[in-house]
Motif scaffolding. Structure first.
Motif, PDB file in Angstrom:
ATOM      1  N   ALA A   3       0.846  -1.190   0.000  1.00 38.34           N
ATOM      2  CA  ALA A   3       0.000   0.000   0.000  1.00 38.34           C
ATOM      3  C   ALA A   3       0.885   1.245   0.000  1.00 38.34           C
ATOM      4  N   GLU A   4       0.391   2.282  -0.640  1.00 39.66           N
ATOM      5  CA  GLU A   4       1.121   3.550  -0.663  1.00 39.66           C
ATOM      6  C   GLU A   4       1.079   4.194   0.727  1.00 39.66           C
ATOM      7  N   PRO A   5       2.139   4.886   1.110  1.00 38.13           N
ATOM      8  CA  PRO A   5       2.145   5.540   2.417  1.00 38.13           C
ATOM      9  C   PRO A   5       1.183   6.734   2.451  1.00 38.13           C
ATOM     10  N   ARG A  17      -0.511  15.940  16.046  1.00 35.36           N
ATOM     11  CA  ARG A  17       0.085  14.600  16.005  1.00 35.36           C
ATOM     12  C   ARG A  17      -0.016  14.085  14.578  1.00 35.36           C
ATOM     13  N   LEU A  18       1.091  13.593  14.058  1.00 35.37           N
ATOM     14  CA  LEU A  18       1.121  13.020  12.711  1.00 35.37           C
ATOM     15  C   LEU A  18       1.630  11.589  12.772  1.00 35.37           C
ATOM     16  N   TRP A  19       1.035  10.742  11.942  1.00 34.49           N
ATOM     17  CA  TRP A  19       1.469   9.354  11.815  1.00 34.49           C
ATOM     18  C   TRP A  19       1.678   9.035  10.347  1.00 34.49           C
ATOM     19  N   LEU A  20       2.840   8.567   9.997  1.00 36.25           N
ATOM     20  CA  LEU A  20       3.122   8.089   8.643  1.00 36.25           C
ATOM     21  C   LEU A  20       2.820   6.598   8.644  1.00 36.25           C
ATOM     22  N   ARG A  21       1.853   6.198   7.804  1.00 37.89           N
ATOM     23  CA  ARG A  21       1.405   4.800   7.807  1.00 37.89           C
ATOM     24  C   ARG A  21       1.520   4.205   6.415  1.00 37.89           C
ATOM     25  N   ARG A  22       1.817   2.922   6.399  1.00 43.39           N
ATOM     26  CA  ARG A  22       1.864   2.149   5.155  1.00 43.39           C
ATOM     27  C   ARG A  22       1.296   0.769   5.457  1.00 43.39           C
ATOM     28  N   ALA A  23       0.336   0.369   4.642  1.00 41.31           N
ATOM     29  CA  ALA A  23      -0.296  -0.951   4.779  1.00 41.31           C
ATOM     30  C   ALA A  23      -0.828  -1.185   6.196  1.00 41.31           C
ATOM     31  N   GLY A  24      -1.389  -0.120   6.802  1.00 43.89           N
ATOM     32  CA  GLY A  24      -1.987  -0.259   8.118  1.00 43.89           C
ATOM     33  C   GLY A  24      -1.024  -0.253   9.285  1.00 43.89           C
TER      34      GLY A  24
END
Length: 66
Positions: A3-5, A17-24
């Motif tokens: 999955a794309e980030p 607050r920031l979260w960088l997520r990829r594939a959940g």
């Protein structure tokens, strides 16, 4: 296929607050002052918080709520 980030964020009055997520999965996170307490303009606060997530953050979609 991976999955794309994406960057997900919660931007309230006292904290961003920031979260960088990829594939959940969260692969990086950052925090910064919120809109009511930040000493800089909102754009500067967001830029600084994104920089903490690394170079990949510059090409990710961002979804903010607050």
């Amino acid at each position: 296929m991976a999955a794309e980030p994406v960057i997900l964020g919660d931007w309230g009055g006292t904290r961003l607050r920031l979260w960088l997520r990829r594939a959940g999965v969260t692969i990086a996170a950052s925090e910064a002052p919120g809109l009511l307490v930040a000493p800089q303009a909102p754009a500067e606060v967001l830029r600084a918080a994104l920089a903490e997530l690394g170079a990949i953050a510059h090409s990710c979609p961002i979804v903010l709520c607050g």
